[in-house]
Design a protein around this motif. Sequence first.
Motif, PDB file in Angstrom:
ATOM      1  N   ARG A  82      -1.560  11.317   2.401  1.00 37.47           N
ATOM      2  CA  ARG A  82      -2.411  10.158   2.111  1.00 37.47           C
ATOM      3  C   ARG A  82      -3.853  10.585   1.894  1.00 37.47           C
ATOM      4  O   ARG A  82      -4.521  10.133   0.956  1.00 37.47           O
ATOM      5  N   ASN A  83      -4.353  11.448   2.757  1.00 38.57           N
ATOM      6  CA  ASN A  83      -5.760  11.839   2.713  1.00 38.57           C
ATOM      7  C   ASN A  83      -6.085  12.782   1.568  1.00 38.57           C
ATOM      8  O   ASN A  83      -7.258  12.948   1.210  1.00 38.57           O
ATOM      9  N   LYS A  85       0.831  -1.205   0.000  1.00 40.34           N
ATOM     10  CA  LYS A  85       0.000   0.000   0.000  1.00 40.34           C
ATOM     11  C   LYS A  85       0.866   1.255   0.000  1.00 40.34           C
ATOM     12  O   LYS A  85       0.560   2.250  -0.676  1.00 40.34           O
ATOM     13  N   TYR A  87       0.655   4.240  -2.827  1.00 40.48           N
ATOM     14  CA  TYR A  87       0.407   5.618  -2.378  1.00 40.48           C
ATOM     15  C   TYR A  87       1.635   6.504  -2.615  1.00 40.48           C
ATOM     16  O   TYR A  87       1.505   7.703  -2.912  1.00 40.48           O
ATOM     17  N   THR A 128       0.337   7.764 -12.141  1.00 39.35           N
ATOM     18  CA  THR A 128      -0.457   6.916 -11.254  1.00 39.35           C
ATOM     19  C   THR A 128      -1.489   6.103 -12.026  1.00 39.35           C
ATOM     20  O   THR A 128      -1.693   4.907 -11.751  1.00 39.35           O
ATOM     21  N   ILE A 141      -5.085  12.401  -1.601  1.00 37.99           N
ATOM     22  CA  ILE A 141      -5.153  11.726  -2.898  1.00 37.99           C
ATOM     23  C   ILE A 141      -6.597  11.386  -3.257  1.00 37.99           C
ATOM     24  O   ILE A 141      -7.301  10.707  -2.503  1.00 37.99           O
ATOM     25  N   ARG A 193      -7.815   7.467  -3.714  1.00 34.58           N
ATOM     26  CA  ARG A 193      -7.351   6.588  -2.642  1.00 34.58           C
ATOM     27  C   ARG A 193      -8.214   5.334  -2.494  1.00 34.58           C
ATOM     28  O   ARG A 193      -7.698   4.278  -2.114  1.00 34.58           O
ATOM     29  N   ASP A 194      -9.509   5.399  -2.791  1.00 35.43           N
ATOM     30  CA  ASP A 194     -10.335   4.189  -2.703  1.00 35.43           C
ATOM     31  C   ASP A 194      -9.842   3.130  -3.691  1.00 35.43           C
ATOM     32  O   ASP A 194      -9.806   1.939  -3.370  1.00 35.43           O
ATOM     33  N   LEU A 213      -6.754   2.937  -4.885  1.00 38.64           N
ATOM     34  CA  LEU A 213      -5.451   2.487  -4.386  1.00 38.64           C
ATOM     35  C   LEU A 213      -5.629   1.454  -3.280  1.00 38.64           C
ATOM     36  O   LEU A 213      -4.926   0.430  -3.254  1.00 38.64           O
ATOM     37  N   ASP A 214      -6.554   1.703  -2.372  1.00 38.30           N
ATOM     38  CA  ASP A 214      -6.803   0.768  -1.267  1.00 38.30           C
ATOM     39  C   ASP A 214      -7.243  -0.587  -1.804  1.00 38.30           C
ATOM     40  O   ASP A 214      -6.758  -1.642  -1.347  1.00 38.30           O
ATOM     41  N   PHE A 274       2.784   2.310   4.282  1.00 43.16           N
ATOM     42  CA  PHE A 274       1.662   3.242   4.263  1.00 43.16           C
ATOM     43  C   PHE A 274       1.477   3.964   5.595  1.00 43.16           C
ATOM     44  O   PHE A 274       1.227   5.169   5.632  1.00 43.16           O
TER      45      PHE A 274
END
Length: 297
Positions: free
Chosen positions: A271-272, A11, A15, A62, A274, A277-278, A280-281, A263
């Motif tokens: 992190r928050n 992760k 990220y 990305t 991006i 991010r969902d 990426l997760d 991560f």
Amino acid sequence: MGDSSLLDKIKGGLYGVAIGDALGGTTEFMTASEVKRRHGYLTEIVGGGVWRLEPGEVTDDTMMTLCVAEGILANPGSPMTSIGERFLEWYASKPKDIGNIVRRVLSSYDGSWFEAALLTDQDLGRSGGNGTLMRCIPVALAYARLEDVERVSVIQSRMTHYDERCDQACVSYNRIVHRILRGEELCQAIRAEVTGTEYEESLDGDPGCEPSGFVVHSWKWALHFAYNADSFEETVQLAANKGGDSDTIGAIAGGLVGVYYGFERLPDRYRNAILVRDRLDDIAERLFALRVAASGN
């Protein structure tokens, strides 16, 4: 390495690419002096820049990384076709930022990726851009066996870039990631893979080239930042404030150090920020599950 640690590193790598991309996207194509005049020293993900990015919006670095990851997940044994399908879907979405070499290949693809890459090389007279290095990290995150890492690193590179220097850089990058995932220290892993190559001098001194989109230049700068910075945050900030192809160099370096730090040790505000991010997760979880399944656990 425990399961939670492996997931954290996978992760962190994904990220890391996105954070380096989003931070550096603000300063792409600027000189270091222009960055300084406009931003002082850029430390925050603010968007803008030549692509008029939203804060936290990522670029082709990305998005193509996610295409490679999703293609591998769809068919780990032979991922080229599924990676290519995702490249074409992404291209059809009319992205803001897409490199000249990749654009030419994707627009001319007619059933053979290697032929499209060769013809692009002939038409442009070059294909040594950084467009495969920026997206290659999912290979090392997905496969535990080094021979698979090396094989798929080259395949995904040759799909769009005919130049062997791109293959070599992707293999070098993913061999370093492979070492880190096995528990080696960041600088030890980097030094082990670049000693005796043209990149070695970049570890201890100025790379002596522009931070350009040429794969050799980009890899030299990414190695320099990753090796000499004291934190993830410093690594991506150095790339962003250097200008040039700052989003891609930031993504390359950010992915490398993101795997090392993991991560949980990345700054919350990065992190928050991006926006993807969902996604990426989800991909991180699936890459982790792929490795666990392959190991028989």
